[in-house]
Design a protein around this motif. Structure first.
Motif, PDB file in Angstrom:
ATOM      1  N   ARG A 166     -10.041   1.409  -4.443  1.00  0.00           N
ATOM      2  CA  ARG A 166      -8.627   2.412  -3.982  1.00  0.00           C
ATOM      3  C   ARG A 166      -8.628   3.336  -4.682  1.00  0.00           C
ATOM      4  NH1 ARG A 166      -3.875   4.376  -1.583  1.00  0.00           N
ATOM      5  NH2 ARG A 166      -2.903   2.271  -2.581  1.00  0.00           N
ATOM      6  N   GLN A 167      -7.961   3.470  -5.765  1.00  0.00           N
ATOM      7  CA  GLN A 167      -7.257   4.626  -6.691  1.00  0.00           C
ATOM      8  C   GLN A 167      -7.298   4.358  -8.303  1.00  0.00           C
ATOM      9  OE1 GLN A 167      -2.875   5.503  -6.732  1.00  0.00           O
ATOM     10  NE2 GLN A 167      -3.886   6.720  -5.557  1.00  0.00           N
ATOM     11  N   ARG A 170       0.603  -0.990   0.149  1.00  0.00           N
ATOM     12  CA  ARG A 170      -0.070  -0.318  -0.321  1.00  0.00           C
ATOM     13  C   ARG A 170       0.701   0.983  -0.754  1.00  0.00           C
ATOM     14  NH1 ARG A 170      -4.952   1.250   2.575  1.00  0.00           N
ATOM     15  NH2 ARG A 170      -5.578  -1.161   1.690  1.00  0.00           N
ATOM     16  N   ARG A 211      -3.811   2.703 -14.824  1.00  0.00           N
ATOM     17  CA  ARG A 211      -3.743   1.786 -12.947  1.00  0.00           C
ATOM     18  C   ARG A 211      -4.601   2.083 -12.265  1.00  0.00           C
ATOM     19  NH1 ARG A 211       1.239  -0.387 -11.170  1.00  0.00           N
ATOM     20  NH2 ARG A 211       1.580  -0.970 -13.360  1.00  0.00           N
ATOM     21  N   LEU A 243      -2.861  -4.301  -7.962  1.00  0.00           N
ATOM     22  CA  LEU A 243      -2.750  -3.992  -9.187  1.00  0.00           C
ATOM     23  C   LEU A 243      -2.931  -4.321 -10.169  1.00  0.00           C
ATOM     24  CD1 LEU A 243       1.100  -1.781  -8.232  1.00  0.00           C
ATOM     25  CD2 LEU A 243      -1.179  -1.478  -6.982  1.00  0.00           C
ATOM     26  N   ARG A 252      -2.319  -4.185   1.882  1.00  0.00           N
ATOM     27  CA  ARG A 252      -1.836  -4.690   0.825  1.00  0.00           C
ATOM     28  C   ARG A 252      -2.933  -3.904  -0.201  1.00  0.00           C
ATOM     29  NH1 ARG A 252       2.684  -4.792   1.876  1.00  0.00           N
ATOM     30  NH2 ARG A 252       3.952  -6.684   2.632  1.00  0.00           N
ATOM     31  N   ASP A 253      -2.740  -4.060  -2.094  1.00  0.00           N
ATOM     32  CA  ASP A 253      -2.505  -3.976  -3.222  1.00  0.00           C
ATOM     33  C   ASP A 253      -2.944  -4.797  -4.217  1.00  0.00           C
ATOM     34  OD1 ASP A 253      -4.646  -1.219  -2.184  1.00  0.00           O
ATOM     35  OD2 ASP A 253      -2.103  -0.052  -2.753  1.00  0.00           O
ATOM     36  N   LYS A 276      -5.749   0.239  -8.800  1.00  0.00           N
ATOM     37  CA  LYS A 276      -5.310   0.022  -7.720  1.00  0.00           C
ATOM     38  C   LYS A 276      -7.095  -0.295  -6.498  1.00  0.00           C
ATOM     39  CE  LYS A 276      -1.019   2.580  -6.729  1.00  0.00           C
ATOM     40  NZ  LYS A 276      -0.515   3.535  -5.925  1.00  0.00           N
ATOM     41  N   GLY A 306      -8.027  -2.420  -3.362  1.00  0.00           N
ATOM     42  CA  GLY A 306      -7.374  -2.245  -2.000  1.00  0.00           C
ATOM     43  C   GLY A 306      -7.739  -3.424  -1.243  1.00  0.00           C
TER      44      GLY A 306
END
Length: 365
Positions: free
Chosen positions: A245-246, A59, A259, A209, A206-207, A261, A263
Motif C-alpha cells: 500500500r505504501q 491503517r 518501511r 509493517l 489493518r496494515d 506497509k 494493506g
C-alpha cells in the motif's frame, strides 16, 4: 672382378639412409583443437521468494494534543485502553482559561459602556447641529467617536468568544473509536499547545509493517503489486493476504531499511495491534542469464566467461556482472545477450583467441 661389385653394393646401401634423411617431411595432421561444451544464452525471468517478519498496525493513527497550554490535572485513560469518539481522555487546569474568560467579559462590559456614552454624545451633537448651536466639525468628531466605540465593542466580544472557546480546549477528547497506543504526558506535567499527549489507533482496516533493505526494492521490476501472504508468527494457521500500500520515500539512516506497509484484505481478529507476523512474497526480477558454475572464470581479476564465436571458431573471455551465486548455477545480470554461446565444459586450458571444436551445444536454462 668379384671385388668391385661387392664394394659398389656397400656404397649404395650406405647412401640410401642419407638420401632418405634429405627428403622433405610429408605433411601430417595439424594441431588438435580442444573440444568444449557450449550453451546458447537464453535470458529467463528468475523470480525470488522472500519471507520477512513485521508487525500489525492500524491503517489510521492520530496524535492527539491540547489546543491550549496548561497543567494536566486529570488523566482518564492509559495505553491499551479502548476509547470511543468524543470520550474525554485528559483535562487541564482551567484556572488560567477561566480568568481569561472573566477578563474578556469585563472588557465587553467596558466596551458597551463606551458605546452608550459615545451614542449619547452623538445624539446630543446631532440635535445641536440641527438647531444651529454647534459646528459641523464637532458633529463629525462625535460620529467618529461613536464608530470607534462600536468597533471596540465588537473586538471585545470576539475576545470573549475566543476565551470561552479556549476554556473548552482544556478537555482532550478522542476523535474516533480505537485503542490508545501511546501516552507521552501524565498528571502534573505541563502540556504545550499542539504537543502530542496520546496516540490513538483507529478501529478498522489493518496494515502489516515490514522494514526491508533497499536492495530488495531495486530487484523488483515495475508492474502490478504482488500479493503478500501474511501469517501470525505464533500461529501460522491464522493467515490473510494483502498488497503493498505504501513504501517510505527515504531510507532509515539508523537501520538502512525502508518501511513498507502491506494493506491487509481481511485481518483476522487474532491479528491484534503489535502482533508479530511473517510476510511471504515473490520479488519479480528482470530477465537474467543462468549458467553452470563451471562456466565462470576470471579476466583481469573480475568474473568472466568464455564466449564462442561460431563464425571464426575461436573463444574469447568476456567480463560479466554476477547477480548471485547458487549451489548449482550462477545468475548473470549483465555482460551476455540472447544468442551468445558460452563455454561450459573444457575451459581449463583455454587461451584467448584459441580455435576450439564444439563437442556439444545446448541452450541455457
Amino acid at each position: 672382378m668379384t671385388r668391385r661389385p661387392f664394394l659398389l653394393g656397400l656404397t649404395t646401401a650406405a647412401l640410401v639412409p642419407l638420401l632418405a634423411a634429405c627428403q622433405p617431411e610429408s605433411s601430417g595432421p595439424g594441431p588438435r583443437r580442444p573440444a568444449v561444451q557450449v550453451v546458447e544464452v537464453v535470458p529467463t525471468r528468475l523470480d525470488r521468494t522472500v519471507t520477512l517478519t513485521g508487525t500489525i498496525a492500524a491503517r489510521t493513527e492520530t496524535a492527539l494534543s491540547f489546543r491550549t497550554s496548561g497543567r494536566i490535572v486529570e488523566r482518564l485513560v492509559d495505553v491499551g485502553d479502548r476509547v470511543r469518539k468524543g470520550q474525554v481522555l485528559a483535562r487541564l487546569d482551567v484556572e488560567t482559561q477561566t480568568a481569561d474568560v472573566q477578563s474578556a467579559r469585563a472588557g465587553v462590559d467596558a466596551a458597551d459602556a463606551q458605546v452608550r456614552q459615545a451614542k449619547a454624545a452623538f445624539d446630543r451633537s446631532k440635535a445641536l447641529l440641527d438647531q444651529g448651536f454647534t459646528t459641523r466639525r464637532d458633529f463629525e468628531q462625535a460620529d467618529r467617536t461613536l464608530k470607534v466605540a462600536v468597533a471596540g465593542a465588537e473586538s471585545a466580544r470576539a475576545q470573549l468568544a475566543s476565551a470561552e472557546e479556549s476554556l473548552t480546549y482544556t478537555d482532550l477528547a478522542a476523535d474516533a473509536d480505537g485503542v490508545v497506543t501511546q501516552r507521552l504526558l501524565d498528571v502534573g506535567e505541563t502540556a504545550q499547545a499542539a504537543a502530542t499527549v496520546f496516540t490513538i489507533a483507529w478501529d478498522g482496516p489493518r496494515d502489516a509493517l515490514f522494514d526491508i533493505y533497499e536492495g530488495l526494492l531495486l530487484d523488483q521490476t515495475a508492474g502490478e503489486p504482488a500479493t503478500i501472504a501474511v501469517a501470525l508468527v505464533s500461529d501460522p494457521s491464522v493467515a490473510t493476504s494483502g498488497r503493498v500500500r505504501q513504501i517510505a520515500p527515504s531510507v532509515d539512516a539508523g537501520t538502512g531499511t525502508v518501511r513498507v506497509k502491506i494493506g491487509l484484505d481481511d485481518a483476522p481478529a487474532a491479528m491484534t495491534l503489535g502482533a508479530a507476523v511473517s510476510g511471504t512474497g515473490t520479488v519479480a526480477r528482470a530477465d537474467v542469464v543462468v549458467v553452470p558454475p563451471a562456466a565462470l572464470t576470471t579476466a583481469g581479476g573480475k568474473p568472466a566467461v568464455w564466449v564462442f564465436d561460431p563464425a571464426s571458431g575461436v573463444v574469447t573471455p568476456r567480463p560479466v556482472v554476477v547477480g548471485s551465486y547458487r549451489t548449482d548455477a550462477v545468475v548473470v545480470d549483465g555482460g551476455l545477450a540472447a544468442g551468445d554461446r558460452v563455454v561450459v565444459g573444457g575451459t581449463t586450458l583455454l587461451r584467448p583467441g584459441e580455435a576450439v571444436t564444439v563437442a556439444e551445444e545446448t541452450a541455457s536454462r
